[in-house]
Scaffold this motif. Structure first.
Motif, PDB file in Angstrom:
ATOM      1  N   TYR A   1      70.120  42.616 -21.187  1.00 13.02           N
ATOM      2  CA  TYR A   1      71.354  43.234 -21.411  1.00 13.02           C
ATOM      3  C   TYR A   1      72.695  42.514 -21.705  1.00 13.02           C
ATOM      4  CZ  TYR A   1      68.134  46.410 -19.047  1.00 13.02           C
ATOM      5  OH  TYR A   1      67.081  47.128 -19.007  1.00 13.02           O
ATOM      6  N   PHE A   2      73.230  42.311 -20.703  1.00  9.67           N
ATOM      7  CA  PHE A   2      74.773  41.421 -20.623  1.00  9.67           C
ATOM      8  C   PHE A   2      74.921  40.786 -19.251  1.00  9.67           C
ATOM      9  CE2 PHE A   2      75.482  46.112 -20.151  1.00  9.67           C
ATOM     10  CZ  PHE A   2      76.060  45.800 -19.080  1.00  9.67           C
ATOM     11  N   PRO A   3      75.472  39.623 -19.227  1.00 14.28           N
ATOM     12  CA  PRO A   3      75.868  39.166 -17.974  1.00 14.28           C
ATOM     13  C   PRO A   3      76.828  40.111 -17.077  1.00 14.28           C
ATOM     14  CG  PRO A   3      77.074  37.894 -19.654  1.00 14.28           C
ATOM     15  CD  PRO A   3      76.260  38.914 -20.467  1.00 14.28           C
ATOM     16  N   THR A   4      76.715  40.449 -15.741  1.00 13.33           N
ATOM     17  CA  THR A   4      77.658  41.279 -15.315  1.00 13.33           C
ATOM     18  C   THR A   4      78.112  40.502 -14.026  1.00 13.33           C
ATOM     19  OG1 THR A   4      77.981  43.540 -14.354  1.00 13.33           O
ATOM     20  CG2 THR A   4      76.086  42.298 -13.639  1.00 13.33           C
ATOM     21  N   GLY A   5      79.480  40.794 -13.740  1.00  4.71           N
ATOM     22  CA  GLY A   5      80.006  40.112 -12.667  1.00  4.71           C
ATOM     23  C   GLY A   5      79.611  40.367 -11.246  1.00  4.71           C
ATOM     24  N   GLY A   6      79.275  39.136 -10.868  1.00  9.92           N
ATOM     25  CA  GLY A   6      78.711  39.268  -9.382  1.00  9.92           C
ATOM     26  C   GLY A   6      79.645  38.400  -8.621  1.00  9.92           C
ATOM     27  N   ASP A   7      80.635  37.671  -9.139  1.00  8.92           N
ATOM     28  CA  ASP A   7      81.361  36.487  -8.320  1.00  8.92           C
ATOM     29  C   ASP A   7      81.619  37.171  -6.850  1.00  8.92           C
ATOM     30  OD1 ASP A   7      82.167  33.777  -8.712  1.00  8.92           O
ATOM     31  OD2 ASP A   7      83.850  34.886  -7.700  1.00  8.92           O
ATOM     32  N   LEU A   8      81.236  36.181  -5.931  1.00 10.16           N
ATOM     33  CA  LEU A   8      81.538  36.553  -4.527  1.00 10.16           C
ATOM     34  C   LEU A   8      82.967  37.064  -4.320  1.00 10.16           C
ATOM     35  CD1 LEU A   8      78.617  34.691  -2.941  1.00 10.16           C
ATOM     36  CD2 LEU A   8      78.660  37.400  -3.002  1.00 10.16           C
TER      37      LEU A   8
ATOM     38  N   VAL B   1      63.995  40.205 -29.723  1.00 10.31           N
ATOM     39  CA  VAL B   1      64.414  40.308 -28.383  1.00 10.31           C
ATOM     40  C   VAL B   1      65.703  39.607 -28.209  1.00 10.31           C
ATOM     41  CG1 VAL B   1      63.299  38.816 -26.341  1.00 10.31           C
ATOM     42  CG2 VAL B   1      61.908  40.227 -27.747  1.00 10.31           C
ATOM     43  N   ARG B   2      66.304  39.886 -27.404  1.00 10.40           N
ATOM     44  CA  ARG B   2      67.842  39.566 -27.133  1.00 10.40           C
ATOM     45  C   ARG B   2      67.799  38.701 -25.804  1.00 10.40           C
ATOM     46  NH1 ARG B   2      70.837  42.261 -24.760  1.00 10.40           N
ATOM     47  NH2 ARG B   2      72.783  42.035 -25.523  1.00 10.40           N
ATOM     48  N   VAL B   3      68.093  37.524 -25.874  1.00 13.53           N
ATOM     49  CA  VAL B   3      68.431  36.471 -24.800  1.00 13.53           C
ATOM     50  C   VAL B   3      69.741  36.567 -24.579  1.00 13.53           C
ATOM     51  CG1 VAL B   3      67.893  34.364 -23.706  1.00 13.53           C
ATOM     52  CG2 VAL B   3      66.303  35.383 -25.237  1.00 13.53           C
ATOM     53  N   SER B   4      70.325  37.233 -23.545  1.00 20.50           N
ATOM     54  CA  SER B   4      71.726  37.251 -23.159  1.00 20.50           C
ATOM     55  C   SER B   4      72.094  36.305 -22.070  1.00 20.50           C
ATOM     56  CB  SER B   4      72.162  38.746 -22.850  1.00 20.50           C
ATOM     57  OG  SER B   4      73.310  38.616 -22.448  1.00 20.50           O
ATOM     58  N   ILE B   5      72.770  35.288 -22.259  1.00 21.36           N
ATOM     59  CA  ILE B   5      72.960  34.020 -21.488  1.00 21.36           C
ATOM     60  C   ILE B   5      74.109  34.348 -20.624  1.00 21.36           C
ATOM     61  CG2 ILE B   5      73.434  31.814 -21.217  1.00 21.36           C
ATOM     62  CD1 ILE B   5      71.509  31.431 -23.712  1.00 21.36           C
ATOM     63  N   GLY B   6      74.543  33.971 -19.346  1.00 22.92           N
ATOM     64  CA  GLY B   6      75.598  34.135 -18.646  1.00 22.92           C
ATOM     65  C   GLY B   6      75.405  34.490 -17.288  1.00 22.92           C
ATOM     66  N   ALA B   7      74.229  34.773 -16.690  1.00 26.17           N
ATOM     67  CA  ALA B   7      74.184  35.031 -15.237  1.00 26.17           C
ATOM     68  C   ALA B   7      74.768  33.767 -14.399  1.00 26.17           C
ATOM     69  CB  ALA B   7      72.834  35.254 -14.888  1.00 26.17           C
ATOM     70  N   GLN B   8      75.655  34.224 -13.347  1.00 27.73           N
ATOM     71  CA  GLN B   8      76.360  33.023 -12.934  1.00 27.73           C
ATOM     72  C   GLN B   8      75.556  31.932 -12.354  1.00 27.73           C
ATOM     73  OE1 GLN B   8      79.170  34.560 -10.054  1.00 27.73           O
ATOM     74  NE2 GLN B   8      80.920  33.848 -10.929  1.00 27.73           N
ATOM     75  N   ALA B   9      74.323  32.298 -11.863  1.00 26.66           N
ATOM     76  CA  ALA B   9      73.643  31.385 -11.035  1.00 26.66           C
ATOM     77  C   ALA B   9      72.902  30.463 -12.258  1.00 26.66           C
ATOM     78  CB  ALA B   9      72.833  31.892  -9.934  1.00 26.66           C
ATOM     79  N   SER B  10      72.726  30.815 -13.660  1.00 26.71           N
ATOM     80  CA  SER B  10      71.703  30.376 -14.247  1.00 26.71           C
ATOM     81  C   SER B  10      72.379  28.753 -14.520  1.00 26.71           C
ATOM     82  CB  SER B  10      71.997  30.928 -15.733  1.00 26.71           C
ATOM     83  OG  SER B  10      71.056  32.125 -15.720  1.00 26.71           O
ATOM     84  N   GLU B  11      71.024  27.840 -14.546  1.00 24.59           N
ATOM     85  CA  GLU B  11      71.296  26.443 -15.193  1.00 24.59           C
ATOM     86  C   GLU B  11      70.625  26.160 -16.376  1.00 24.59           C
ATOM     87  OE1 GLU B  11      70.126  24.422 -11.723  1.00 24.59           O
ATOM     88  OE2 GLU B  11      71.853  25.082 -10.271  1.00 24.59           O
TER      89      GLU B  11
END
Ligand SMILES: Cc1ncc(COP(=O)(O)O)c(C=O)c1O
Length: 475
Positions: free
Chosen positions: A83-90, A447-457
């Protein structure tokens, strides 16, 4: 009735510990990204009726671990590319807890002065960080869908000289027309329906080869409607479409719209966050000629849902459209303050501005920009891998952080290729190793690869690329 303060303090500590443990499990890449539960399984695990007597918080927490966590697809997993990165910042999670814990409602300025004034400053901070001029005035809405509805309500009222104060759309002699593309988010069609335009009065403007609005076609459709006695009213363009992150040409659209006095709403729910980077702002050149903009900090900016920014050029118009002003809400200071209830649909208001405040104070804008820059660089890296791999194809140009790709083995085409794409992407998701989203583009699955999850390296993207190749080539 109600929890006492000592129990709250103990439970809050236990909850923070459980949340920390969850994030650590995600960081250790131990959990399958996609939930493995079947439909109905979670509901069946709950009692049939509500408890009559109090239970312990430990029992509740135990059910969170036992029932809820396995029932989640983990958006904050480092290998979540759906989908899309969603905000999870603590930091914004803490702010959300504070917002709720304060137990206030922003009905008007007097009911919660700090809520109102911190919101005003936060939307200004973000406006400046996005490179928008001081002529924009913002408010925080829940979701972009609400903001787009506000935009179309405002457009309707401008075109009809405030018909809502008279007979409404039912008293307007000619139909009002909205223009958008098939690539626009479904919330645009929903907003047009809710604002009373009717599906027959939404024109789907054709797109060019990069899925962006074709402005000549827009101009032609406007002329056709005018000749037929209809009233062109609004154009909704998108900076970062949902499926492919295509970028509609805002400057040219605004130029055409300006000639015919159409309202220009820019849906930057996804792509707007990229404008934190000065080097990306060319993507929305012409933005200063729009009438309204939506940007979702709860997507790519890392702020916990929900937090959507709605900027307008003419706040007085918005207030005239949205205000009802019942007597019990009038106060002596109304002339000196902002009452945000008149800037949107709900009367009540949460203290969402705290999430922006905490996130910016505890991370700093520099870190935010670095993250967006790094996600774009990662997308470029993956695009280069796809371009260099035999039988793999980049389906659209990469404009932001989303890579649209397809595995096209020799001899497969049409429906057989679609079946292949759906089969291997389902296999990736069912493996639990990573998560991607299949989507239709120009009539074919990709296929969509949506980059941006906060913890992704970077290693997670390398892992994903291996995983995609393994599953696609094994089919
Ligand atoms: C371009 C675009 N606009 C609007 C939306 C809807 O956003 P919200 O869920 O905040 O209503 C999305 C969500 O994916 C989107 O990608």
């Amino acid at each position: 009735m109600g929890m006492n303060s000592q129990d709250f303090q103990r439970a809050a500590g236990a909850l923070a510990a459980a949340l920390t443990e969850y994030r650590q499990q995600l960081a250790a890449r131990q959990l399958p990204v996609q939930s493995r539960v079947s439909p109905g399984e979670i509901a069946a695990a709950l009692p049939r009726s509500a408890p009559e007597r109090p239970e312990s918080f430990e029992a509740v927490l135990e059910d969170i671990r036992r029932i809820v966590l396995p029932g989640l697809t983990h958006w904050q997993h480092p290998r979540f590319f759906g989908y899309f990165p969603t905000g999870g910042d603590l930091s914004s999670v803490l702010a959300d807890m504070l917002s709720t814990g304060l137990g206030i409602v922003g009905l008007n300025w007097q009911a919660s002065p700090a809520l109102t004034e911190i919101e005003t400053v936060m939307v200004r901070w973000l406006r400046d960080l996005l490179g928008l001029s001081a002529t924009w005035h913002g408010s925080i809405q829940d979701y972009a869908s609400t903001a787009t509805l506000l935009a179309l309500l405002s457009a309707r009222e401008r075109s009809t000289d405030y018909s809502a104060h008279r007979g409404g759309l039912q008293s307007v002699p000619a139909p009002l027309i909205v223009y958008t593309t098939a690539e626009a988010h479904s919330s645009v069609l929903k907003a047009a329906a809710l604002a009373g335009f009717g599906r027959d009065n939404v024109r789907i403007v054709p797109v060019d080869g990069s899925f962006a609005m074709d402005v000549e076609q827009l101009a032609a459709l406007i002329r056709t409607d005018q000749r037929a006695g209809r009233v062109p009213c609004a154009v909704v363009c998108t900076v970062g479409t949902t499926s492919t992150t295509a970028i509609d040409p805002v400057a040219q659209i605004a130029a055409v719209a300006g000639q015919h006095k159409l309202w220009v709403h820019v849906d930057g729910a996804m792509g707007g966050s990229a404008m934190l980077l000065p080097e990306m702002r060319h993507l929305w050149t012409g933005i200063e000629n729009a009438d309204s903009i939506v940007v979702n900090p709860h997507k790519w900016m890392g702020i916990a849902s929900d937090c959507s920014l709605y900027y307008v050029r003419d706040p007085q118009h918005l207030v005239r459209v949205m205000s009802t002003n019942p007597s019990y809400l009038k106060t002596a200071v109304d002339a000196q303050v902002i009452n945000y209830r008149d800037w949107g649909i709900p009367l009540g208001r949460r203290f969402r501005a705290l999430k922006i405040w905490f996130m910016l104070r505890l991370n700093g804008a520099e870190q935010l920009r670095a993250k967006i820059r790094s996600d774009c660089a990662e997308a470029a890296w993956l695009a280069a891998q796809v371009r260099g791999a035999p039988h793999w194809r980049l389906v659209t140009p990469v404009s932001l952080q989303t890579v649209c790709l397809r595995h096209e083995p020799p001899g497969l085409a049409g429906d057989a290729l679609d079946a292949h794409t759906l089969s291997w992407s389902r296999a990736v998701n069912e493996s639990g190793l990573a998560y991607v989203t299949p989507s239709v583009c120009a009539g074919r699955w990709m296929v969509r690869v949506s980059i941006g999850a906060q913890a992704s390296e970077h290693s997670d993207l390398e892992f994903l690329w291996q995983c995609l190749q393994r599953h696609a080539e094994a089919q």
